[in-house]
Design an enzyme around this catalytic site. Structure first.
Site, PDB file in Angstrom:
ATOM      1  N   TRP A 133      -0.352   3.162 -12.665  1.00  0.00           N
ATOM      2  CA  TRP A 133       0.927   3.768 -13.067  1.00  0.00           C
ATOM      3  C   TRP A 133       0.693   4.519 -14.388  1.00  0.00           C
ATOM      4  CZ3 TRP A 133       4.965   0.945 -16.393  1.00  0.00           C
ATOM      5  CH2 TRP A 133       6.184   1.639 -16.404  1.00  0.00           C
ATOM      6  N   ASP A 214       1.480  -7.411 -13.238  1.00  0.00           N
ATOM      7  CA  ASP A 214       2.650  -6.538 -13.201  1.00  0.00           C
ATOM      8  C   ASP A 214       3.240  -6.681 -11.799  1.00  0.00           C
ATOM      9  OD1 ASP A 214       4.543  -4.606 -13.274  1.00  0.00           O
ATOM     10  OD2 ASP A 214       3.245  -2.974 -13.934  1.00  0.00           O
ATOM     11  N   LYS A 249      13.762  -2.460  -8.626  1.00  0.00           N
ATOM     12  CA  LYS A 249      13.569  -2.050  -7.230  1.00  0.00           C
ATOM     13  C   LYS A 249      14.202  -3.054  -6.272  1.00  0.00           C
ATOM     14  CE  LYS A 249      10.550   0.329  -9.586  1.00  0.00           C
ATOM     15  NZ  LYS A 249      10.379   1.711  -9.874  1.00  0.00           N
TER      16      LYS A 249
HETATM   17  C1  LMR Z   1       7.578   4.903 -10.884  1.00  0.00           C
HETATM   18  O1  LMR Z   1       6.377   4.638 -10.992  1.00  0.00           O
HETATM   19  O2  LMR Z   1       7.991   5.973 -10.435  1.00  0.00           O
HETATM   20  C2  LMR Z   1       8.584   3.868 -11.292  1.00  0.00           C
HETATM   21  O3  LMR Z   1       7.964   2.710 -11.711  1.00  0.00           O
HETATM   22  C3  LMR Z   1       9.570   4.371 -12.281  1.00  0.00           C
HETATM   23  C4  LMR Z   1       8.995   4.605 -13.643  1.00  0.00           C
HETATM   24  O4  LMR Z   1       9.552   4.071 -14.613  1.00  0.00           O
HETATM   25  O5  LMR Z   1       7.982   5.301 -13.763  1.00  0.00           O
END
Ligand code: LMR
Length: 401
Positions: A133, A214, A249
């Site tokens: 992420w 996570d 979510k």
């Molecule tokens: C995402 O990866 O799109 C979600 O977890 C929202 C975010 O806060 O980035």
């Protein structure tokens, strides 16, 4: 005196949330936002799910108070959250060797985890999956960590590269922190199998590493308990770790910012001591958590009927995403888009990684109004009958050119 800005060059837009801003400003009639991980229904709307509406009704009827919550949130919330994460009968819960603090979302949990670890003398090195992420490296480096990465996907981009992943973890130094995504890996939708989780757990013990899980998508993969395969790998005597939960979510409570950080320690005495430090990290950050989202989650999880209703709501979101995976893969194959799409139908969670170049991602946005995150991460939940054909033909155009 001016602000001590080293440079007035604007910072780049956020690689995920910045795309939604750009999408909103895009006036083209044919456009698709497949970027941020937010569930939408077939009408393209992010609904308040029925169990949440019912919990809010119950809360409204109760004479509440807007007084501060405890630094670590309400005890009732902490209890239902740890029982949801581990299962009420799990030894980690029954032995009292875990403590949960309510946090503003999963991101709040991650940041507090980072502060807590640095404040209590952890190694400054954190290992993140590559890819991960995009906010992970930013969050942990802003907190003061040095980022290392472990390879996660094999050359196909569709499977975990188990031997390279384990090899990288073996090279970590005792005390290093390792971030593991519990389920529905963001951005790939590819998770380790139980054997791999067991092997990861063994290396963590051997190398004396400090895991943070996570766990932002519990229930979005196979189910609430099924998505906790990682737990069998990490629940070992003496192994201490942190779990960051998000309820954005699975309760569709995105803008309520509700999540939790759970500390698992070797025994109850150690977790009690750890909690005192965690409270310092929270107090010096945002003082104490907001109440409303946590009250909704606690209301739902503590009332059996409402909990059953919520499990139906959750299954509905999970099933729609799974259905979308199949629809997307069939459409990509039917349109003759070059690529290895079939495995995407069997992945889990909100995301699929198409494996596009920066240039292809840019062209999708600029030429076709199709917004996807770097490397071609798409929010599978964002696909609707109204945008499917346009998304697929646009993907085909940028891949074929
Ligand atoms: C995402 O990866 O799109 C979600 O977890 C929202 C975010 O806060 O980035």
């Amino acid at each position: 005196m001016s602000l001590p800005l080293r440079s007035l060059t604007p910072a780049p837009p956020d690689p995920i949330l910045g795309l939604t801003e750009a999408f909103r400003a895009d006036t083209r009639p044919q456009k698709a936002n497949l970027s941020v991980g937010v569930y939408v229904n077939e009408a393209g709307v992010t609904p308040v799910i029925p169990s949440v509406l019912e919990a809010e009704r119950l809360l409204l009827e109760k004479a509440g108070s807007k007084g501060y919550l405890p630094i670590d949130g309400r005890p009732g919330y902490q209890k239902v959250v740890r029982e949801m994460v581990f299962g009420a009968d799990h030894e980690i819960v029954t032995s009292g060797r875990c403590a949960t603090a309510q946090t503003p979302g999963g991101t709040g949990a991650l940041r507090v985890a980072a502060d807590f670890l640095l404040q209590t003398g952890a190694s400054r090195t954190i290992w993140l999956s590559e890819p991960t992420w995009p906010n992970h490296p930013q969050l942990f480096s802003m907190a003061g960590f040095v980022i290392r990465t472990y390879p996660y996907l094999d050359g196909s981009g569709r499977q975990v590269d188990v031997s390279r992943l384990l090899g990288a973890l073996r090279s970590a130094v005792p005390g290093d922190v390792v971030l593991l995504q519990g389920s529905c890996h963001n951005p790939s939708g590819v998770d380790p199998d139980p054997e791999t989780w067991a092997a990861i757990g063994e290396i963590i013990v051997e190398r004396e590493l400090v895991p943070i899980v996570d766990f932002a998508y519990q229930g979005f993969g196979f189910g609430l308990r099924e998505d906790a395969d990682w737990l069998a790998g990490l629940a070992r005597p003496g192994l201490e770790f942190l779990v960051c939960s998000s309820f954005s979510k699975n309760f569709a409570l995105y803008n309520e910012r509700v999540g939790a950080l759970t500390i698992v320690a070797a025994d109850a005495a150690r977790v009690a001591a750890a909690l005192t430090h965690l409270k310092v990290a929270i107090r010096s950050n945002y003082s104490n958590p907001p109440a409303h989202g946590g009250d909704i989650v606690e209301t739902i999880l503590s009332r059996p009927e409402l909990r059953s209703r919520w499990e139906v709501d959750l299954a509905g979101m999970r099933d729609r995403i799974l259905g979308n995976r199949k629809i997307l893969v069939e459409a990509l194959i039917a349109a003759g888009v070059p690529g290895n799409w079939e495995p995407i139908a069997h992945q889990r969670g909100m995301f699929a990684l198409l494996g596009l170049s920066n240039e292809q991602v840019r062209r999708l946005r600029d030429e076709f109004g199709v917004y996807v995150v770097g490397k071609g991460r798409i929010n599978v939940a964002g696909i609707t009958a109204a945008n499917l054909d346009h998304a697929v033909s646009s993907i085909k155009a940028v891949i074929e050119d």
